[in-house]
Scaffold this active site. Structure first.
Site, PDB file in Angstrom:
ATOM      1  CB  CYS A   1      -0.830   0.141   1.229  1.00 36.30           C
ATOM      2  SG  CYS A   1      -1.894   1.417   1.139  1.00 36.30           S
TER       3      CYS A   1
ATOM      4  CG  ASP B   1      -6.062  -2.669  -4.549  1.00 33.41           C
ATOM      5  OD1 ASP B   1      -6.935  -2.120  -3.664  1.00 33.41           O
ATOM      6  OD2 ASP B   1      -4.801  -2.791  -4.482  1.00 33.41           O
TER       7      ASP B   1
ATOM      8  CG  HIS C   1      -5.194  -2.566  -0.705  1.00 26.48           C
ATOM      9  ND1 HIS C   1      -4.454  -2.096  -1.806  1.00 26.48           N
ATOM     10  CD2 HIS C   1      -4.749  -2.171   0.692  1.00 26.48           C
ATOM     11  CE1 HIS C   1      -3.593  -1.397  -1.213  1.00 26.48           C
ATOM     12  NE2 HIS C   1      -3.677  -1.242   0.095  1.00 26.48           N
TER      13      HIS C   1
END
EC number: 2.3.1.65
Length: 418
Positions: free
Chosen positions: A235, A328, A362
């Site tokens: 991330c 994601d 994600h």
């Protein structure tokens, strides 16, 4: 006599468990139920229904679930299908050294399950321990200069390949991946970079020299191989990991899990160079049918002028492992990874590998971790995305590939001349 067994009863969280039930009536329908309480008292539950074979046995390694939270043959399905009782809760291990997660397994007669609740006592039960650290791994709190983090060292004399572990927008210090990497033979530095101890809660810039100090700290350690270190990032941490690979000769292997190929939020600064954050389009923030925020469309990197914000990845001397979840909903990570790979190709580089997982979200974490498809983060209801079964497969496959990649590029070839 009905028996429920699991082997091993105590293991690392990335290790599979062999679950069996015996002593049942031939072809009896039963329900396996798992529960886990996290360190904050939040409960997580899963269940799956099976039919015993002609010998009155159910072996989760071979038997197919016929209903519940998943269907099909999935030996570890009871673990990765755990769901929070309280919506928007993410399972996160905080104290990795002293206590495992305990998973309660119970076996019920399916006929006595009413509205997903047991109407009688279980036929059998047991408790499993799921550890985030192997015996002999040591944890050293790091407060050297301005560095803040925790260094995990595998047992033994060493030396070991060194890895810096970076998480994203949660801030603080997350240790569960670094402790597992140390359990697999890596000297792993879980590095905090904001909102921890005396680090700023809301930094105005990302100072890459801080991360250079971390790389040098790791390389100075007598138990760490040189000449390079690895980075594992996810991330928000990916923009830092990518910039480290571009700017720091010490970084020779970089794992990039669901991130961008440009800085966002705040500028990055390194020795007089300033990388400005990519401007986002607020009008492209979307909301799911359940009212969850989706941010994956807010960066339009194909627009005219976008290239000025992209990291010059072709300048990196090390190797990249891009890992993306195609489901994601926070970052369009596949598009960003493919754009970075396009840059590398145009410059004649082949120092990259792409692992792209359809259906994965994600938060790709170590194997058998439950899918967190949405959670409350900084008072925002975020949709992380992902489908349970393909996400679980992505976690299991990518974890092995991460370790293989790091070993390949960080452990010196002992057969080559010095």
């Amino acid at each position: 006599m009905i028996q429920l067994t699991a082997t091993p009863v105590s293991a690392l969280v990335d290790e599979p468990v062999h679950i069996q039930a015996t002593g049942l009536t031939p072809f009896q329908m039963v329900s396996f139920q798992a529960s886990l309480e996290d360190e904050s008292g939040n409960m997580f539950y899963s269940q799956a229904h099976y039919r015993a074979n002609e010998f009155g046995e159910v072996d989760l390694k071979h038997a197919a679930s016929l209903g519940g939270d998943y269907m099909g043959v999935h030996p570890m399905g009871l673990f990765w299908s755990l769901k929070p009782e309280k919506l928007l809760t993410r399972l996160l291990k905080k104290d990795v050294m002293n206590k495992p997660f305990q998973v309660q397994l119970k076996l019920y007669d399916l006929e006595l399950i009413v509205n997903n609740k047991a109407a009688s006592a279980p036929k059998a039960s047991l408790t499993l321990e799921r550890w985030y650290v192997a015996p002999g791994v040591t944890r050293i709190q790091v407060r050297e200069g301005r560095l803040r983090g925790a260094l995990f060292l595998p047992p033994g004399e060493g030396r070991f390949p060194g890895v810096i572990d970076l998480f994203g927008g949660l801030g603080g210090l997350l240790e569960f991946r670094a402790s597992l990497l140390a359990s697999r033979g890596f000297a792993s530095l879980a590095l905090a970079y904001f909102n921890y101890e005396d680090l700023p809660a809301k930094p105005e810039i990302t100072d890459l020299e801080y991360f250079e100090e971390a790389a040098n700290f790791l390389l100075r350690h007598p138990k760490v191989f040189g000449p390079g270190v690895g980075v594992v990032s996810v991330c928000q941490g990916v923009q830092i990991g990518l910039s480290m690979a571009v700017n720091l000769k010490q970084v020779t292997a970089t794992v990039l899990i669901n991130g961008t190929n440009f800085p966002f939020g705040i500028p990055q600064v390194y020795r007089g160079k300033i990388y400005q954050p990519f401007p986002y389009s607020a009008q492209l923030i979307s909301t799911s049918a359940l009212g969850l925020l989706e941010l994956y469309r807010i960066y339009e990197t194909t627009e005219v002028g976008a290239s000025q914000y992209l990291f010059p990845v072709e300048e990196a001397q090390g190797h990249f492992l891009f890992i993306v979840g195609e489901g994601d909903k926070i970052i369009n990570s596949k598009a960003h990874a493919e754009q970075a790979i396009g840059q590398l190709r145009r410059h004649g580089k082949n120092n990259w590998t792409l692992l792209s997982y359809p259906g994965a979200g994600h938060l790709i974490e170590p194997p058998y971790s439950p899918l967190c498809c949405a959670s409350m983060t900084r008072d925002l209801k975020l949709h992380w995305g992902g489908e349970v079964i393909p996400h679980a497969a992505a976690q299991e496959h990518s974890w092995k590939e991460i370790q293989r990649f790091l070993r390949k590029h960080l452990i010196p070839d002992m057969t080559s001349p010095l």
